[in-house]
Write a protein that holds these residues in place. Structure first.
Motif, PDB file in Angstrom:
ATOM      1  N   LEU A   1       0.824  -1.215   0.000  1.00  9.68           N
ATOM      2  CA  LEU A   1       0.000   0.000   0.000  1.00  9.68           C
ATOM      3  C   LEU A   1       0.857   1.264   0.000  1.00  9.68           C
ATOM      4  O   LEU A   1       0.334   2.366  -0.064  1.00  9.68           O
TER       5      LEU A   1
ATOM      6  N   ASN B   1      -9.903  -1.455  -0.201  1.00  7.87           N
ATOM      7  CA  ASN B   1      -8.459  -1.360   0.019  1.00  7.87           C
ATOM      8  C   ASN B   1      -8.015  -2.213   1.210  1.00  7.87           C
ATOM      9  O   ASN B   1      -6.985  -2.873   1.170  1.00  7.87           O
ATOM     10  N   TYR B   2      -8.849  -2.200   2.287  1.00 11.29           N
ATOM     11  CA  TYR B   2      -8.486  -2.925   3.508  1.00 11.29           C
ATOM     12  C   TYR B   2      -9.317  -4.183   3.723  1.00 11.29           C
ATOM     13  O   TYR B   2      -9.265  -4.780   4.800  1.00 11.29           O
TER      14      TYR B   2
ATOM     15  N   LYS C   1     -14.005   2.566  -1.719  1.00 13.71           N
ATOM     16  CA  LYS C   1     -12.575   2.358  -1.996  1.00 13.71           C
ATOM     17  C   LYS C   1     -11.835   1.983  -0.711  1.00 13.71           C
ATOM     18  O   LYS C   1     -10.945   1.128  -0.732  1.00 13.71           O
TER      19      LYS C   1
END
Length: 228
Positions: free
Chosen positions: A153, A221-222, A217
């Protein structure tokens, strides 16, 4: 000679000063006038209280031009205040819900410099489920899987490790009574979401507002399971 905890307890225990400290839990620096308004007191009275808090090591002063701004000394002071919120909430009647009544505050808010609320807890649960972090002795530890996850990331893990605070840390959430992510990684996660305009800080409170697209998002993302 042992440190006298009554000195710090006395500073926090005053109702006016505690309101000022809670106002600074947003992580923002505020002027004496702004803090006087938060505590509903005169500027002169606010100045006296702020001097005590600064001399007692709970606040720091930043000067910019003619103006002075007050902030919590560091994340350790913020963690003490968050823990006191949890303890004080247990003293109320059982019929009273935990945490803030405002649903926006309960969903996502800033806890000094990291994400709290139900979204913050869901994030922590996701990182646990993915093996990114593990809990040991009621604290969070980054795994080797987690190092790879955050490196992908764009996180400089080694750089964060050199910071004068834990890389990742569990913080008991005031409203959810479960852990959310604090520490250097917790700060990075929130700053990353803000920098990408997935979310913004509400100017008049601790609320973190995610746009619909930004929240999607963030969750992707996580890998967070969270009901939108």
């Amino acid at each position: 000679m042992e440190p006298d905890i009554s000195l710090v307890a006395g500073l926090i225990g005053d109702k006016t000063r505690s309101r000022m400290l809670m106002a600074l839990m947003s992580g923002k620096a505020l002027t004496a006038t702004e803090l006087a308004c938060e505590a509903d007191i005169s500027a002169q009275t606010a100045s006296t209280h702020l001097s005590k808090l600064t001399e007692g090591g709970l606040l720091v002063v930043r000067k910019q031009g003619r103006h002075k701004y007050f902030q919590l000394r560091d994340h350790e002071v913020a963690e003490i205040l968050e823990k006191l919120l949890n303890i004080s909430s247990t003293q109320t009647q059982r019929s009273v819900g935990t945490g803030p009544a405002n649903p926006d505050l309960r969903k996502a808010r800033i806890c000094y410099d990291h994400l709290a609320g139900s979204l913050g807890v869901a994030l922590y649960d996701s990182l646990m489920a993915e093996g990114v972090i593990i809990e040991e002795s009621q604290s969070a530890e980054l795994t080797e899987t987690g190092r790879g996850f955050f490196s992908n990331l764009g996180v400089d893990i080694e750089g964060l490790k050199n910071a004068r605070r834990p890389l990742c840390k569990s913080c008991l959430d005031w409203s959810e009574r479960r852990n959310h992510m604090a520490g250097s990684l917790g700060q990075w996660i929130l700053e990353d979401a803000l920098s990408k305009n997935w979310a913004r800080r509400r100017l008049d409170s601790r609320v973190i507002d995610f746009s619909n697209a930004g929240l999607k998002k963030f969750l992707h993302n996580y890998r967070v399971l969270f009901e939108i």
